[in-house]
Design an enzyme around this catalytic site. Structure first.
Site, PDB file in Angstrom:
ATOM      1  N   GLY A  11      -3.724  13.286  -5.614  1.00 33.91           N
ATOM      2  CA  GLY A  11      -2.486  12.824  -6.543  1.00 33.91           C
ATOM      3  C   GLY A  11      -1.527  13.862  -6.920  1.00 33.91           C
ATOM      4  CG  ASN A  13       3.146  13.534  -2.746  1.00 38.10           C
ATOM      5  OD1 ASN A  13       4.181  14.027  -2.664  1.00 38.10           O
ATOM      6  ND2 ASN A  13       2.124  14.192  -1.862  1.00 38.10           N
ATOM      7  CG  LEU A  94      -3.086  -1.554   3.139  1.00 36.64           C
ATOM      8  CD1 LEU A  94      -1.965  -1.861   2.224  1.00 36.64           C
ATOM      9  CD2 LEU A  94      -4.391  -2.161   2.274  1.00 36.64           C
ATOM     10  CG  ASN A 108       2.760   6.890   4.357  1.00 32.11           C
ATOM     11  OD1 ASN A 108       2.046   7.091   3.268  1.00 32.11           O
ATOM     12  ND2 ASN A 108       2.613   7.144   5.737  1.00 32.11           N
ATOM     13  CG  HIS A 110       2.895  11.295   8.578  1.00 34.46           C
ATOM     14  ND1 HIS A 110       1.415  10.922   8.891  1.00 34.46           N
ATOM     15  CD2 HIS A 110       3.154  11.926   9.748  1.00 34.46           C
ATOM     16  CE1 HIS A 110       0.969  11.365   9.925  1.00 34.46           C
ATOM     17  NE2 HIS A 110       1.992  12.032  10.335  1.00 34.46           N
ATOM     18  CD  GLU A 176       3.824  15.446   1.588  1.00 30.92           C
ATOM     19  OE1 GLU A 176       3.054  15.772   0.806  1.00 30.92           O
ATOM     20  OE2 GLU A 176       3.749  14.421   2.484  1.00 30.92           O
TER      21      GLU A 176
HETATM   22  C1  GRF Z   1       0.291  14.137   1.476  1.00 34.21           C
HETATM   23  O1  GRF Z   1       0.329  15.331   2.079  1.00 34.21           O
HETATM   24  C2  GRF Z   1       0.910  12.994   2.062  1.00 34.21           C
HETATM   25  O2  GRF Z   1       1.834  13.409   3.098  1.00 34.21           O
HETATM   26  C3  GRF Z   1      -0.227  12.423   2.933  1.00 34.21           C
HETATM   27  O3  GRF Z   1      -1.360  12.784   1.945  1.00 34.21           O
HETATM   28  C4  GRF Z   1      -1.028  13.792   1.169  1.00 34.21           C
HETATM   29  C5  GRF Z   1      -1.406  13.219  -0.145  1.00 34.21           C
HETATM   30  O4  GRF Z   1      -1.466  14.551  -1.257  1.00 34.21           O
HETATM   31  N1  GRF Z   1      -0.283  11.289   3.317  1.00 34.21           N
HETATM   32  P1  GRF Z   1      -1.692  14.055  -2.858  1.00 34.21           P
HETATM   33  O5  GRF Z   1      -2.813  13.213  -2.955  1.00 34.21           O
HETATM   34  O6  GRF Z   1      -0.386  13.507  -3.200  1.00 34.21           O
HETATM   35  O7  GRF Z   1      -1.796  15.463  -3.388  1.00 34.21           O
END
Ligand code: GRF
Length: 202
Positions: A11, A13, A94, A108, A110, A176
């Site tokens: 989590g 992000n 999904l 999303n 990636h 990100e």
């Molecule tokens: C991120 O690097 C995202 O790009 C990928 O999964 C990771 C999630 O990280 N899909 P977090 O759970 O937000 O730390």
């Protein structure tokens, strides 16, 4: 616009979005995970729909009830009047049924520069391919896995000779954490046009 964030893991992000004051109406997880605790601590409503309750086990392939799980996710999001979905480390693909309700409204992040390195091992694959750089892609989710046709934003990061998957992924995540909240801000402020994003996405 009411936003839901879909999570499965650490989590970071989600935490970055909270820090940037993205108005999040719901955090939905497919398993118990630290991201749910981050949401709860921030006072955001949470929903846990454990995919194990729908028959998911490692290596069962399609024998689990992906469709039923997706229906439960769709229903929960609809009941909560969610208009935009941000997948942030959500590790379940999904069923296509979600697009009947939320087509063109699912984002999303990636960890590669799509179209390069699709799939669950994007960071490892970029490292093993000896690329000079990789990055992150924020894109609209469609029925195609890690679809590169509807890229909203990308940011590059260098790959260092002594990188491991962990160090490289950490560098990607730092990008990100800036890019994803910015994209959401831009959608909320109208700088990114959701209707335009929707066009053609199924
Ligand atoms: C991120 O690097 C995202 O790009 C990928 O999964 C990771 C999630 O990280 N899909 P977090 O759970 O937000 O730390």
């Amino acid at each position: 616009m009411k936003i839901a964030v879909l999570v499965s893991g650490s989590g970071t992000n989600l935490a970055a979005m909270i820090k940037r004051r993205i108005p999040i109406g719901l955090v939905l997880a497919d398993r118990p995970c630290p991201a749910l605790q981050i949401a709860a601590k921030a006072g955001i409503p949470t929903s846990l729909l454990n995919r194990h309750d729908f028959g998911y086990r490692l290596n069962v392939g399609e024998a689990w009830n992906r469709k039923g799980f997706t229906q439960a996710v769709t229903q929960t999001l609809s009941i909560n009047h969610i208009e935009l979905i941000a997948m942030a480390g959500f590790f379940t693909v999904l069923h296509a049924g979600i697009f009947q309700t939320f087509g063109g409204r699912i984002l999303n992040s990636h960890p590669s520069l799509l179209p390069a390195f699709k799939g669950a091992h994007a960071v490892e694959d970029a490292l093993q391919a000896n690329m000079p750089e990789t990055g992150t892609t924020i894109h609209l989710v469609t029925t195609a896995l890690d679809d590169e046709r509807y890229i909203v934003a990308q940011a590059k990061v260098p790959i260092h000779p002594d990188d491991t998957v962990a160090t490289l992924w950490e560098r990607i995540k730092l990008k990100e954490h800036r890019l994803y909240p910015q994209v959401l801000h831009d959608i909320l402020s109208g700088h990114i046009n959701l209707a335009q994003l929707k066009e053609g996405a199924s």
